[in-house]
Design a protein around this motif. Structure first.
Motif, PDB file in Angstrom:
ATOM      1  N   ARG A 196       0.596  -1.563   0.248  1.00  0.00           N
ATOM      2  CA  ARG A 196      -0.258  -0.657  -0.302  1.00  0.00           C
ATOM      3  C   ARG A 196       1.056   1.313   0.071  1.00  0.00           C
ATOM      4  O   ARG A 196       0.668   2.620  -0.969  1.00  0.00           O
ATOM      5  CB  ARG A 196      -0.988   0.132   1.204  1.00  0.00           C
ATOM      6  CG  ARG A 196      -2.004   1.262   0.981  1.00  0.00           C
ATOM      7  CD  ARG A 196      -2.830   1.018   2.602  1.00  0.00           C
ATOM      8  NE  ARG A 196      -2.085   1.617   3.630  1.00  0.00           N
ATOM      9  CZ  ARG A 196      -1.238   2.500   4.437  1.00  0.00           C
ATOM     10  NH1 ARG A 196      -1.198   3.776   3.071  1.00  0.00           N
ATOM     11  NH2 ARG A 196      -0.318   2.653   4.745  1.00  0.00           N
ATOM     12  N   THR A 238       2.487   2.001  -3.462  1.00  0.00           N
ATOM     13  CA  THR A 238       1.816   2.618  -4.068  1.00  0.00           C
ATOM     14  C   THR A 238       1.373   3.530  -3.997  1.00  0.00           C
ATOM     15  O   THR A 238       1.354   4.771  -5.265  1.00  0.00           O
ATOM     16  CB  THR A 238      -0.169   1.245  -4.287  1.00  0.00           C
ATOM     17  OG1 THR A 238       0.417  -0.041  -4.540  1.00  0.00           O
ATOM     18  CG2 THR A 238      -1.054   2.070  -5.165  1.00  0.00           C
ATOM     19  N   GLU A 239       1.262   4.540  -2.621  1.00  0.00           N
ATOM     20  CA  GLU A 239       0.791   5.559  -2.515  1.00  0.00           C
ATOM     21  C   GLU A 239       2.616   6.644  -2.718  1.00  0.00           C
ATOM     22  O   GLU A 239       2.712   7.525  -3.832  1.00  0.00           O
ATOM     23  CB  GLU A 239       0.839   6.103  -1.233  1.00  0.00           C
ATOM     24  CG  GLU A 239      -0.998   5.261  -0.467  1.00  0.00           C
ATOM     25  CD  GLU A 239      -0.655   5.585   0.983  1.00  0.00           C
ATOM     26  OE1 GLU A 239       0.281   6.319   1.388  1.00  0.00           O
ATOM     27  OE2 GLU A 239      -1.764   4.848   1.384  1.00  0.00           O
ATOM     28  N   TYR A 240       3.138   5.941  -2.814  1.00  0.00           N
ATOM     29  CA  TYR A 240       4.639   6.631  -3.345  1.00  0.00           C
ATOM     30  C   TYR A 240       5.001   6.718  -4.886  1.00  0.00           C
ATOM     31  O   TYR A 240       5.006   7.563  -5.133  1.00  0.00           O
ATOM     32  CB  TYR A 240       5.900   5.871  -2.988  1.00  0.00           C
ATOM     33  CG  TYR A 240       6.946   6.302  -2.965  1.00  0.00           C
ATOM     34  CD1 TYR A 240       7.604   7.502  -2.365  1.00  0.00           C
ATOM     35  CD2 TYR A 240       7.807   6.038  -3.838  1.00  0.00           C
ATOM     36  CE1 TYR A 240       9.331   8.290  -2.597  1.00  0.00           C
ATOM     37  CE2 TYR A 240       8.935   6.374  -4.609  1.00  0.00           C
ATOM     38  CZ  TYR A 240       9.381   7.242  -3.692  1.00  0.00           C
ATOM     39  OH  TYR A 240      10.426   8.078  -4.348  1.00  0.00           O
ATOM     40  N   ARG A 241       3.987   5.801  -5.702  1.00  0.00           N
ATOM     41  CA  ARG A 241       4.729   5.903  -7.241  1.00  0.00           C
ATOM     42  C   ARG A 241       3.326   6.724  -7.166  1.00  0.00           C
ATOM     43  O   ARG A 241       3.959   7.727  -8.424  1.00  0.00           O
ATOM     44  CB  ARG A 241       4.156   4.279  -7.324  1.00  0.00           C
ATOM     45  CG  ARG A 241       5.700   3.519  -7.565  1.00  0.00           C
ATOM     46  CD  ARG A 241       5.448   2.473  -8.702  1.00  0.00           C
ATOM     47  NE  ARG A 241       4.696   0.886  -7.444  1.00  0.00           N
ATOM     48  CZ  ARG A 241       3.588   0.951  -7.827  1.00  0.00           C
ATOM     49  NH1 ARG A 241       2.990   0.219  -8.610  1.00  0.00           N
ATOM     50  NH2 ARG A 241       3.895  -0.776  -6.695  1.00  0.00           N
ATOM     51  N   ARG A 242       2.389   6.255  -6.819  1.00  0.00           N
ATOM     52  CA  ARG A 242       1.284   7.321  -7.416  1.00  0.00           C
ATOM     53  C   ARG A 242       1.609   8.309  -6.972  1.00  0.00           C
ATOM     54  O   ARG A 242       1.822   9.799  -8.316  1.00  0.00           O
ATOM     55  CB  ARG A 242       0.583   7.443  -6.462  1.00  0.00           C
ATOM     56  CG  ARG A 242      -1.009   6.168  -7.105  1.00  0.00           C
ATOM     57  CD  ARG A 242      -2.274   6.214  -6.703  1.00  0.00           C
ATOM     58  NE  ARG A 242      -2.863   4.667  -6.732  1.00  0.00           N
ATOM     59  CZ  ARG A 242      -3.726   4.482  -6.009  1.00  0.00           C
ATOM     60  NH1 ARG A 242      -3.554   4.740  -5.503  1.00  0.00           N
ATOM     61  NH2 ARG A 242      -4.478   3.055  -7.059  1.00  0.00           N
ATOM     62  N   ALA A 243       2.499   9.227  -6.226  1.00  0.00           N
ATOM     63  CA  ALA A 243       2.826  10.837  -5.705  1.00  0.00           C
ATOM     64  C   ALA A 243       4.272  11.182  -6.435  1.00  0.00           C
ATOM     65  O   ALA A 243       4.017  11.996  -7.217  1.00  0.00           O
ATOM     66  CB  ALA A 243       3.404  10.553  -4.102  1.00  0.00           C
ATOM     67  N   THR A 244       5.312   9.575  -5.997  1.00  0.00           N
ATOM     68  CA  THR A 244       5.931  10.493  -7.803  1.00  0.00           C
ATOM     69  C   THR A 244       5.306  10.863  -8.841  1.00  0.00           C
ATOM     70  O   THR A 244       6.229  11.531  -9.383  1.00  0.00           O
ATOM     71  CB  THR A 244       6.915   9.081  -7.724  1.00  0.00           C
ATOM     72  OG1 THR A 244       7.641   9.290  -6.449  1.00  0.00           O
ATOM     73  CG2 THR A 244       8.465   9.581  -8.992  1.00  0.00           C
ATOM     74  N   GLU A 245       4.281  10.099  -9.642  1.00  0.00           N
ATOM     75  CA  GLU A 245       4.082  10.112 -10.955  1.00  0.00           C
ATOM     76  C   GLU A 245       3.986  11.126 -11.102  1.00  0.00           C
ATOM     77  O   GLU A 245       3.275  11.841 -12.331  1.00  0.00           O
ATOM     78  CB  GLU A 245       3.212   8.611 -11.167  1.00  0.00           C
ATOM     79  CG  GLU A 245       3.695   7.348 -11.406  1.00  0.00           C
ATOM     80  CD  GLU A 245       3.004   6.322 -11.570  1.00  0.00           C
ATOM     81  OE1 GLU A 245       1.914   6.882 -12.163  1.00  0.00           O
ATOM     82  OE2 GLU A 245       3.397   5.282 -12.004  1.00  0.00           O
ATOM     83  N   SER A 246       2.587  11.659 -10.048  1.00  0.00           N
ATOM     84  CA  SER A 246       1.963  13.363 -10.032  1.00  0.00           C
ATOM     85  C   SER A 246       3.016  14.322  -9.520  1.00  0.00           C
ATOM     86  O   SER A 246       2.540  15.441 -10.341  1.00  0.00           O
ATOM     87  CB  SER A 246       0.904  13.462  -8.834  1.00  0.00           C
ATOM     88  OG  SER A 246       1.304  13.118  -7.664  1.00  0.00           O
ATOM     89  N   PRO A 272       6.104  13.304 -14.098  1.00  0.00           N
ATOM     90  CA  PRO A 272       5.241  12.184 -15.059  1.00  0.00           C
ATOM     91  C   PRO A 272       6.579  11.232 -15.554  1.00  0.00           C
ATOM     92  O   PRO A 272       6.071  10.740 -16.102  1.00  0.00           O
ATOM     93  CB  PRO A 272       4.459  13.141 -15.972  1.00  0.00           C
ATOM     94  CG  PRO A 272       4.547  14.477 -15.323  1.00  0.00           C
ATOM     95  CD  PRO A 272       4.961  14.193 -14.011  1.00  0.00           C
ATOM     96  N   ALA A 321       7.722   8.206 -14.506  1.00  0.00           N
ATOM     97  CA  ALA A 321       6.615   6.124 -14.533  1.00  0.00           C
ATOM     98  C   ALA A 321       7.567   5.670 -15.973  1.00  0.00           C
ATOM     99  O   ALA A 321       7.323   4.492 -15.965  1.00  0.00           O
ATOM    100  CB  ALA A 321       5.220   7.028 -14.586  1.00  0.00           C
TER     101      ALA A 321
END
Length: 112
Positions: free
Chosen positions: A94, A97-105, A108, A111
């Motif tokens: 979990r 996943t949160e870290y990846r989403r924050a990094t991608e946002s 960009p 990713a």
């Protein structure tokens, strides 16, 4: 605490809403099994003002998984360790996943 506060807490997975007897009944197990999970430190029920054990929905899910393993022949100590490791893995996934989403946002191109 008002009655409305109590009803609001029923949606809380960590709210200790279930007595030991009710928890055992819901899981189809014995109160002794729940005590054994407490002794193995898999779950630590909260205590009511009168000293009675109270369990949350989260704790009941953990206990149900342990019971499933024990029912399939896993010793209780091993079942508790497996459940702890599964819970830790789920939490790590979990967070990842949160870290990846924050990094991608924020970046960009990260990713790709």
């Amino acid at each position: 605490m008002t009655a409305d506060d109590s009803y609001d807490r029923l949606d809380d997975d960590d709210y200790p809403a279930y007595t030991m007897g009710r928890a055992a009944e819901m899981l189809g197990t014995t109160q002794g099994f729940l005590r054994a999970l407490g002794e193995a430190r898999l779950i630590t029920p909260l205590r009511s003002a009168g000293g009675h054990r109270r369990y949350s929905r989260y704790q009941l899910r953990i206990a149900a998984r342990a019971r499933e393993l024990v029912d399939h022949g896993t010793p209780i100590e091993a079942a508790c360790r497996i459940v702890i490791l599964e819970d830790q893995l789920e939490e790590a996934q979990r967070i990842n996943t949160e870290y990846r989403r924050a990094t991608e946002s924020t970046n960009p191109t990260a990713a790709a």
